[in-house]
Scaffold this motif. Structure first.
Motif, PDB file in Angstrom:
ATOM      1  N   MET A   1       0.846  -1.176   0.000  1.00 33.57           N
ATOM      2  CA  MET A   1       0.000   0.000   0.000  1.00 33.57           C
ATOM      3  C   MET A   1       0.892   1.240   0.000  1.00 33.57           C
ATOM      4  O   MET A   1       1.831   1.334   0.771  1.00 33.57           O
ATOM      5  CB  MET A   1      -0.887  -0.029   1.247  1.00 33.57           C
ATOM      6  N   ALA A   2       0.605   2.212  -0.817  1.00 32.10           N
ATOM      7  CA  ALA A   2       1.405   3.422  -0.909  1.00 32.10           C
ATOM      8  C   ALA A   2       1.130   4.332   0.280  1.00 32.10           C
ATOM      9  O   ALA A   2       0.033   4.351   0.826  1.00 32.10           O
ATOM     10  CB  ALA A   2       1.087   4.150  -2.208  1.00 32.10           C
ATOM     11  N   ALA A   3       2.134   5.080   0.673  1.00 35.80           N
ATOM     12  CA  ALA A   3       1.979   6.027   1.780  1.00 35.80           C
ATOM     13  C   ALA A   3       1.034   7.143   1.353  1.00 35.80           C
ATOM     14  O   ALA A   3       1.032   7.582   0.209  1.00 35.80           O
ATOM     15  CB  ALA A   3       3.334   6.593   2.166  1.00 35.80           C
ATOM     16  N   THR A   4       0.236   7.613   2.293  1.00 36.46           N
ATOM     17  CA  THR A   4      -0.700   8.691   2.025  1.00 36.46           C
ATOM     18  C   THR A   4      -0.013  10.016   2.281  1.00 36.46           C
ATOM     19  O   THR A   4       0.600  10.214   3.315  1.00 36.46           O
ATOM     20  CB  THR A   4      -1.937   8.570   2.939  1.00 36.46           C
ATOM     21  N   GLY A   5      -0.106  10.947   1.331  1.00 34.37           N
ATOM     22  CA  GLY A   5       0.495  12.265   1.488  1.00 34.37           C
ATOM     23  C   GLY A   5      -0.348  13.144   2.386  1.00 34.37           C
ATOM     24  O   GLY A   5      -1.523  12.881   2.637  1.00 34.37           O
ATOM     25  N   ARG A   6       0.252  14.210   2.884  1.00 30.28           N
ATOM     26  CA  ARG A   6      -0.417  15.130   3.802  1.00 30.28           C
ATOM     27  C   ARG A   6      -1.668  15.725   3.177  1.00 30.28           C
ATOM     28  O   ARG A   6      -2.728  15.791   3.801  1.00 30.28           O
ATOM     29  CB  ARG A   6       0.577  16.218   4.210  1.00 30.28           C
ATOM     30  N   GLY A   7      -1.577  16.169   1.911  1.00 27.33           N
ATOM     31  CA  GLY A   7      -2.735  16.753   1.241  1.00 27.33           C
ATOM     32  C   GLY A   7      -3.867  15.770   1.075  1.00 27.33           C
ATOM     33  O   GLY A   7      -5.039  16.098   1.258  1.00 27.33           O
ATOM     34  N   GLU A   8      -3.531  14.531   0.749  1.00 23.21           N
ATOM     35  CA  GLU A   8      -4.538  13.477   0.595  1.00 23.21           C
ATOM     36  C   GLU A   8      -5.208  13.176   1.937  1.00 23.21           C
ATOM     37  O   GLU A   8      -6.422  12.991   2.009  1.00 23.21           O
ATOM     38  CB  GLU A   8      -3.862  12.227   0.038  1.00 23.21           C
ATOM     39  N   ALA A   9      -4.414  13.150   2.996  1.00 26.47           N
ATOM     40  CA  ALA A   9      -4.965  12.895   4.332  1.00 26.47           C
ATOM     41  C   ALA A   9      -5.885  14.032   4.757  1.00 26.47           C
ATOM     42  O   ALA A   9      -6.966  13.802   5.308  1.00 26.47           O
ATOM     43  CB  ALA A   9      -3.836  12.708   5.340  1.00 26.47           C
ATOM     44  N   ASP A  10      -5.482  15.275   4.503  1.00 23.52           N
ATOM     45  CA  ASP A  10      -6.323  16.425   4.847  1.00 23.52           C
ATOM     46  C   ASP A  10      -7.644  16.386   4.100  1.00 23.52           C
ATOM     47  O   ASP A  10      -8.695  16.688   4.666  1.00 23.52           O
ATOM     48  CB  ASP A  10      -5.593  17.736   4.537  1.00 23.52           C
ATOM     49  N   ALA A  11      -7.610  16.008   2.839  1.00 28.12           N
ATOM     50  CA  ALA A  11      -8.844  15.917   2.042  1.00 28.12           C
ATOM     51  C   ALA A  11      -9.752  14.824   2.592  1.00 28.12           C
ATOM     52  O   ALA A  11     -10.978  14.993   2.666  1.00 28.12           O
ATOM     53  CB  ALA A  11      -8.509  15.643   0.581  1.00 28.12           C
ATOM     54  N   SER A  12      -9.170  13.708   3.007  1.00 26.79           N
ATOM     55  CA  SER A  12      -9.954  12.615   3.573  1.00 26.79           C
ATOM     56  C   SER A  12     -10.629  13.039   4.872  1.00 26.79           C
ATOM     57  O   SER A  12     -11.805  12.755   5.097  1.00 26.79           O
ATOM     58  CB  SER A  12      -9.041  11.407   3.812  1.00 26.79           C
ATOM     59  N   VAL A  13      -9.899  13.729   5.724  1.00 25.04           N
ATOM     60  CA  VAL A  13     -10.471  14.219   6.987  1.00 25.04           C
ATOM     61  C   VAL A  13     -11.575  15.233   6.706  1.00 25.04           C
ATOM     62  O   VAL A  13     -12.628  15.204   7.342  1.00 25.04           O
ATOM     63  CB  VAL A  13      -9.376  14.828   7.892  1.00 25.04           C
ATOM     64  N   ALA A  14     -11.350  16.109   5.754  1.00 18.83           N
ATOM     65  CA  ALA A  14     -12.369  17.106   5.404  1.00 18.83           C
ATOM     66  C   ALA A  14     -13.652  16.436   4.937  1.00 18.83           C
ATOM     67  O   ALA A  14     -14.758  16.874   5.286  1.00 18.83           O
ATOM     68  CB  ALA A  14     -11.835  18.045   4.321  1.00 18.83           C
ATOM     69  N   ASP A  15     -13.544  15.344   4.178  1.00 21.33           N
ATOM     70  CA  ASP A  15     -14.725  14.608   3.726  1.00 21.33           C
ATOM     71  C   ASP A  15     -15.510  14.055   4.910  1.00 21.33           C
ATOM     72  O   ASP A  15     -16.740  14.118   4.940  1.00 21.33           O
ATOM     73  CB  ASP A  15     -14.331  13.456   2.798  1.00 21.33           C
ATOM     74  N   VAL A  16     -14.812  13.500   5.885  1.00 24.43           N
ATOM     75  CA  VAL A  16     -15.468  12.937   7.071  1.00 24.43           C
ATOM     76  C   VAL A  16     -16.124  14.042   7.888  1.00 24.43           C
ATOM     77  O   VAL A  16     -17.267  13.909   8.337  1.00 24.43           O
ATOM     78  CB  VAL A  16     -14.455  12.153   7.939  1.00 24.43           C
ATOM     79  N   LEU A  17     -15.429  15.151   8.089  1.00 26.75           N
ATOM     80  CA  LEU A  17     -15.968  16.241   8.909  1.00 26.75           C
ATOM     81  C   LEU A  17     -17.188  16.895   8.287  1.00 26.75           C
ATOM     82  O   LEU A  17     -18.022  17.445   9.001  1.00 26.75           O
ATOM     83  CB  LEU A  17     -14.878  17.284   9.173  1.00 26.75           C
ATOM     84  N   ARG A  18     -17.331  16.814   6.965  1.00 23.92           N
ATOM     85  CA  ARG A  18     -18.517  17.372   6.298  1.00 23.92           C
ATOM     86  C   ARG A  18     -19.789  16.661   6.741  1.00 23.92           C
ATOM     87  O   ARG A  18     -20.866  17.231   6.705  1.00 23.92           O
ATOM     88  CB  ARG A  18     -18.358  17.231   4.785  1.00 23.92           C
ATOM     89  N   ASP A  19     -19.668  15.399   7.158  1.00 24.97           N
ATOM     90  CA  ASP A  19     -20.840  14.615   7.547  1.00 24.97           C
ATOM     91  C   ASP A  19     -21.177  14.716   9.033  1.00 24.97           C
ATOM     92  O   ASP A  19     -22.119  14.078   9.490  1.00 24.97           O
ATOM     93  CB  ASP A  19     -20.615  13.137   7.193  1.00 24.97           C
ATOM     94  N   ILE A  20     -20.419  15.510   9.796  1.00 28.28           N
ATOM     95  CA  ILE A  20     -20.671  15.658  11.231  1.00 28.28           C
ATOM     96  C   ILE A  20     -21.949  16.474  11.419  1.00 28.28           C
ATOM     97  O   ILE A  20     -22.102  17.545  10.824  1.00 28.28           O
ATOM     98  CB  ILE A  20     -19.486  16.370  11.923  1.00 28.28           C
ATOM     99  N   PRO A  21     -22.872  15.994  12.245  1.00 20.54           N
ATOM    100  CA  PRO A  21     -24.127  16.733  12.462  1.00 20.54           C
ATOM    101  C   PRO A  21     -23.886  18.100  13.111  1.00 20.54           C
ATOM    102  O   PRO A  21     -22.931  18.277  13.866  1.00 20.54           O
ATOM    103  CB  PRO A  21     -24.904  15.834  13.429  1.00 20.54           C
ATOM    104  N   ASP A  22     -24.768  19.055  12.796  1.00 20.52           N
ATOM    105  CA  ASP A  22     -24.695  20.379  13.420  1.00 20.52           C
ATOM    106  C   ASP A  22     -24.830  20.230  14.927  1.00 20.52           C
ATOM    107  O   ASP A  22     -25.552  19.361  15.421  1.00 20.52           O
ATOM    108  CB  ASP A  22     -25.819  21.277  12.898  1.00 20.52           C
TER     109      ASP A  22
END
Length: 86
Positions: A1-22
């Motif tokens: 498995m290839a290492a995940t870059g910082r930008g890719e990790a930030d984008a992944s976290v941003a996707d998850v945080l978008r689904d957090i309820p108000d």
């Protein structure tokens, strides 16, 4: 498995945080250090820690990764361990 870059990790976290309820507070921090020690220290300051757990061909529930295992044993707050998509 290839290492995940910082930008890719930030984008992944941003996707998850978008689904957090108000109304739910999320504390997102960027720190350096061993995950186990950093998260155990943070466990004194938060109400819940959510960590992922990758299963490498094993059946669910058979074995936790070392960070999740340490948190379940020693954290000062509840811990939710969420398995990677199967």
């Amino acid at each position: 498995m290839a290492a995940t870059g910082r930008g890719e990790a930030d984008a992944s976290v941003a996707d998850v945080l978008r689904d957090i309820p108000d109304g739910l507070a999320v504390d997102r921090r960027t720190t350096e250090g061993h995950a186990r020690e950093v998260l155990l220290a943070v466990s004194h300051e938060v109400d819940l820690i959510v960590v992922g757990d990758r299963r490498r061909g094993e059946h669910p529930g058979v074995r936790l990764n070392s960070v999740a295992h340490a948190l379940l044993l020693h954290a000062s707050c509840p811990v939710a361990v969420v398995p990677e998509h199967m």
